[in-house]
Write a protein that holds these residues in place. Structure first.
Motif, PDB file in Angstrom:
ATOM      1  N   ASP A  77       3.815 -54.407   9.431  1.00  0.00           N
ATOM      2  CA  ASP A  77       2.663 -53.916   8.666  1.00  0.00           C
ATOM      3  C   ASP A  77       1.496 -54.898   8.789  1.00  0.00           C
ATOM      4  OD1 ASP A  77       1.588 -51.870   6.869  1.00  0.00           O
ATOM      5  OD2 ASP A  77       1.640 -53.439   5.326  1.00  0.00           O
ATOM      6  N   ASP A  78       1.775 -56.181   8.636  1.00  0.00           N
ATOM      7  CA  ASP A  78       0.731 -57.206   8.796  1.00  0.00           C
ATOM      8  C   ASP A  78       0.211 -57.242  10.234  1.00  0.00           C
ATOM      9  OD1 ASP A  78       1.000 -57.911   6.131  1.00  0.00           O
ATOM     10  OD2 ASP A  78       2.277 -59.651   6.538  1.00  0.00           O
ATOM     11  N   LEU A  79       1.110 -57.085  11.206  1.00  0.00           N
ATOM     12  CA  LEU A  79       0.712 -57.078  12.612  1.00  0.00           C
ATOM     13  C   LEU A  79      -0.264 -55.932  12.884  1.00  0.00           C
ATOM     14  CD1 LEU A  79       1.084 -58.208  15.498  1.00  0.00           C
ATOM     15  CD2 LEU A  79       3.018 -56.638  15.736  1.00  0.00           C
ATOM     16  N   ALA A  80       0.004 -54.775  12.320  1.00  0.00           N
ATOM     17  CA  ALA A  80      -0.901 -53.633  12.494  1.00  0.00           C
ATOM     18  C   ALA A  80      -2.297 -53.972  11.961  1.00  0.00           C
ATOM     19  CB  ALA A  80      -0.344 -52.398  11.793  1.00  0.00           C
ATOM     20  N   ASP A  81      -2.348 -54.700  10.836  1.00  0.00           N
ATOM     21  CA  ASP A  81      -3.634 -55.174  10.306  1.00  0.00           C
ATOM     22  C   ASP A  81      -4.340 -56.069  11.314  1.00  0.00           C
ATOM     23  OD1 ASP A  81      -4.441 -54.214   7.837  1.00  0.00           O
ATOM     24  OD2 ASP A  81      -3.423 -55.775   6.692  1.00  0.00           O
ATOM     25  N   ASP A  82      -3.602 -57.038  11.840  1.00  0.00           N
ATOM     26  CA  ASP A  82      -4.165 -58.012  12.766  1.00  0.00           C
ATOM     27  C   ASP A  82      -4.647 -57.372  14.066  1.00  0.00           C
ATOM     28  OD1 ASP A  82      -3.589 -59.942  10.896  1.00  0.00           O
ATOM     29  OD2 ASP A  82      -1.837 -60.717  11.952  1.00  0.00           O
ATOM     30  N   LEU A  83      -3.925 -56.359  14.535  1.00  0.00           N
ATOM     31  CA  LEU A  83      -4.291 -55.710  15.797  1.00  0.00           C
ATOM     32  C   LEU A  83      -5.497 -54.785  15.636  1.00  0.00           C
ATOM     33  CD1 LEU A  83      -0.726 -54.946  17.170  1.00  0.00           C
ATOM     34  CD2 LEU A  83      -2.299 -56.744  17.922  1.00  0.00           C
ATOM     35  N   ASP A  84      -5.834 -54.451  14.405  1.00  0.00           N
ATOM     36  CA  ASP A  84      -7.064 -53.742  14.072  1.00  0.00           C
ATOM     37  C   ASP A  84      -7.339 -52.532  14.969  1.00  0.00           C
ATOM     38  OD1 ASP A  84      -9.381 -53.348  12.538  1.00  0.00           O
ATOM     39  OD2 ASP A  84     -10.605 -54.561  13.911  1.00  0.00           O
ATOM     40  N   GLY A  85      -6.331 -51.682  15.165  1.00  0.00           N
ATOM     41  CA  GLY A  85      -6.517 -50.455  15.930  1.00  0.00           C
ATOM     42  C   GLY A  85      -6.401 -50.588  17.438  1.00  0.00           C
ATOM     43  N   LYS A  86      -6.233 -51.815  17.959  1.00  0.00           N
ATOM     44  CA  LYS A  86      -6.091 -51.987  19.411  1.00  0.00           C
ATOM     45  C   LYS A  86      -4.765 -51.433  19.906  1.00  0.00           C
ATOM     46  CE  LYS A  86      -8.938 -56.101  19.622  1.00  0.00           C
ATOM     47  NZ  LYS A  86      -8.897 -57.134  18.604  1.00  0.00           N
ATOM     48  N   VAL A  87      -3.755 -51.451  19.041  1.00  0.00           N
ATOM     49  CA  VAL A  87      -2.424 -50.947  19.348  1.00  0.00           C
ATOM     50  C   VAL A  87      -1.935 -50.192  18.115  1.00  0.00           C
ATOM     51  CG1 VAL A  87      -0.033 -51.582  19.883  1.00  0.00           C
ATOM     52  CG2 VAL A  87      -1.918 -52.909  20.853  1.00  0.00           C
ATOM     53  N   ARG A  88      -1.373 -49.009  18.327  1.00  0.00           N
ATOM     54  CA  ARG A  88      -0.803 -48.267  17.204  1.00  0.00           C
ATOM     55  C   ARG A  88       0.620 -48.763  16.968  1.00  0.00           C
ATOM     56  NH1 ARG A  88      -0.431 -41.739  16.225  1.00  0.00           N
ATOM     57  NH2 ARG A  88       0.614 -41.895  14.204  1.00  0.00           N
ATOM     58  N   VAL A  89       0.887 -49.236  15.766  1.00  0.00           N
ATOM     59  CA  VAL A  89       2.223 -49.677  15.391  1.00  0.00           C
ATOM     60  C   VAL A  89       2.905 -48.487  14.716  1.00  0.00           C
ATOM     61  CG1 VAL A  89       3.585 -51.307  14.039  1.00  0.00           C
ATOM     62  CG2 VAL A  89       1.461 -52.067  15.136  1.00  0.00           C
ATOM     63  N   LEU A  90       3.953 -47.986  15.367  1.00  0.00           N
ATOM     64  CA  LEU A  90       4.636 -46.779  14.917  1.00  0.00           C
ATOM     65  C   LEU A  90       6.097 -47.096  14.644  1.00  0.00           C
ATOM     66  CD1 LEU A  90       4.152 -43.640  14.652  1.00  0.00           C
ATOM     67  CD2 LEU A  90       5.111 -43.498  16.943  1.00  0.00           C
ATOM     68  N   THR A  91       6.528 -46.923  13.401  1.00  0.00           N
ATOM     69  CA  THR A  91       7.918 -47.171  13.038  1.00  0.00           C
ATOM     70  C   THR A  91       8.611 -45.830  12.831  1.00  0.00           C
ATOM     71  OG1 THR A  91       7.350 -47.351  10.688  1.00  0.00           O
ATOM     72  CG2 THR A  91       7.379 -49.388  11.969  1.00  0.00           C
ATOM     73  N   VAL A  92       9.816 -45.691  13.403  1.00  0.00           N
ATOM     74  CA  VAL A  92      10.573 -44.440  13.302  1.00  0.00           C
ATOM     75  C   VAL A  92      11.960 -44.759  12.761  1.00  0.00           C
ATOM     76  CG1 VAL A  92      11.480 -42.433  14.521  1.00  0.00           C
ATOM     77  CG2 VAL A  92       9.286 -43.425  15.227  1.00  0.00           C
ATOM     78  N   SER A  93      12.246 -44.242  11.583  1.00  0.00           N
ATOM     79  CA  SER A  93      13.547 -44.441  10.949  1.00  0.00           C
ATOM     80  C   SER A  93      14.617 -43.595  11.622  1.00  0.00           C
ATOM     81  CB  SER A  93      13.468 -44.070   9.465  1.00  0.00           C
ATOM     82  OG  SER A  93      14.762 -43.947   8.923  1.00  0.00           O
ATOM     83  N   GLN A  94      15.804 -44.177  11.756  1.00  0.00           N
ATOM     84  CA  GLN A  94      16.970 -43.469  12.274  1.00  0.00           C
ATOM     85  C   GLN A  94      17.952 -43.142  11.158  1.00  0.00           C
ATOM     86  OE1 GLN A  94      17.490 -43.112  16.296  1.00  0.00           O
ATOM     87  NE2 GLN A  94      15.658 -42.552  15.160  1.00  0.00           N
ATOM     88  N   ASP A  95      17.535 -43.282   9.903  1.00  0.00           N
ATOM     89  CA  ASP A  95      18.412 -42.980   8.777  1.00  0.00           C
ATOM     90  C   ASP A  95      18.822 -41.519   8.807  1.00  0.00           C
ATOM     91  OD1 ASP A  95      18.627 -45.293   6.719  1.00  0.00           O
ATOM     92  OD2 ASP A  95      16.511 -45.301   7.310  1.00  0.00           O
ATOM     93  N   LEU A  96      20.125 -41.255   8.740  1.00  0.00           N
ATOM     94  CA  LEU A  96      20.631 -39.889   8.755  1.00  0.00           C
ATOM     95  C   LEU A  96      20.179 -39.109   7.518  1.00  0.00           C
ATOM     96  CD1 LEU A  96      24.282 -40.548  10.006  1.00  0.00           C
ATOM     97  CD2 LEU A  96      22.302 -39.773  11.329  1.00  0.00           C
ATOM     98  N   GLN A  97      19.944 -39.804   6.402  1.00  0.00           N
ATOM     99  CA  GLN A  97      19.505 -39.158   5.165  1.00  0.00           C
ATOM    100  C   GLN A  97      18.004 -38.879   5.149  1.00  0.00           C
ATOM    101  OE1 GLN A  97      20.962 -42.165   5.287  1.00  0.00           O
ATOM    102  NE2 GLN A  97      22.942 -42.046   4.280  1.00  0.00           N
ATOM    103  N   GLY A  98      17.287 -39.311   6.156  1.00  0.00           N
ATOM    104  CA  GLY A  98      15.861 -39.035   6.280  1.00  0.00           C
ATOM    105  C   GLY A  98      15.053 -39.470   5.078  1.00  0.00           C
TER     106      GLY A  98
END
Length: 194
Positions: free
Chosen positions: A99-120
């Motif tokens: 989350d902090d890295l996404a702040d620092d990158l300031d839109g230059k790179v999209r930080v996308l997290t995808v959960s693999q939790d079976l319970q969604g």
């Protein structure tokens, strides 16, 4: 039918590997920030370029509201894709750093997290509510197919893709995303690939 059984067997084996590499018995999956700071010292993943050039999988992920995002449609901007789960202690440690890295990158790179939790959303929504992230969005893929598409059965797995959707490098396992090394590696890759 035989292909279906083989695929299901692979899915079970992959999920078993993923579950085995994470701490499922953590009393509090959304650990307090103090505990997370201490855990950052033991992060061991390394940047690996062995799969450079592979394409971002054209798979659908969904958010808590049911909105669908096709990962293959993300071409045009560099993407740092993190595959994680709430039961995975190293994943939980990484999330505030991402989350902090996404702040620092300031839109230059999209930080996308995808959960693999079976319970969604049943487990992802409370985790995101507790963590109060500024930049990360709660994307999910509950079938475990994303790990197979990335040829990784380990959580977390994080892959940097350039703006054309080709893999630049990946980190399998936990990594210190708060350090200068991470930012420099991402920005150097983005600058070198245009």
């Amino acid at each position: 039918m035989r292909l279906s059984l083989t695929r299901n067997a692979l899915l079970v084996a992959g999920l078993s590997l993923a579950l085995g590499s994470c701490d499922r018995e953590a009393a509090n999956p959304a650990q307090e920030q103090g505990a997370l700071a201490g855990a950052k010292q033991s992060l061991v993943g390394e940047i690996d370029t062995a799969r450079a050039g592979e394409l971002l999988p054209a798979m659908n992920v969904t958010d808590l509201g049911g909105k669908v995002l096709n990962l293959g449609a993300l071409q045009g901007q560099p993407v740092l894709l993190n595959v994680w789960a709430t039961y995975c202690a190293p994943c939980v440690v990484e999330m505030p750093m991402l989350d902090d890295l996404a702040d620092d990158l300031d839109g230059k790179v999209r930080v996308l997290t995808v959960s693999q939790d079976l319970q969604g959303g049943e487990v992802v929504a409370p985790f995101f509510a507790k963590m109060n992230f500024r930049n990360l969005e709660p994307w999910m893929e509950t079938n475990g197919e994303l790990g197979f598409a990335l040829a990784s059965g380990v959580l977390p797995t994080t892959v940097l893709y350039d703006s054309s959707g080709q893999e630049v490098w990946r980190v399998v396992g936990d990594y210190d995303w708060s350090g200068a090394e991470a930012r420099e590696a991402i920005l150097a890759a983005v600058e070198n690939t245009g």
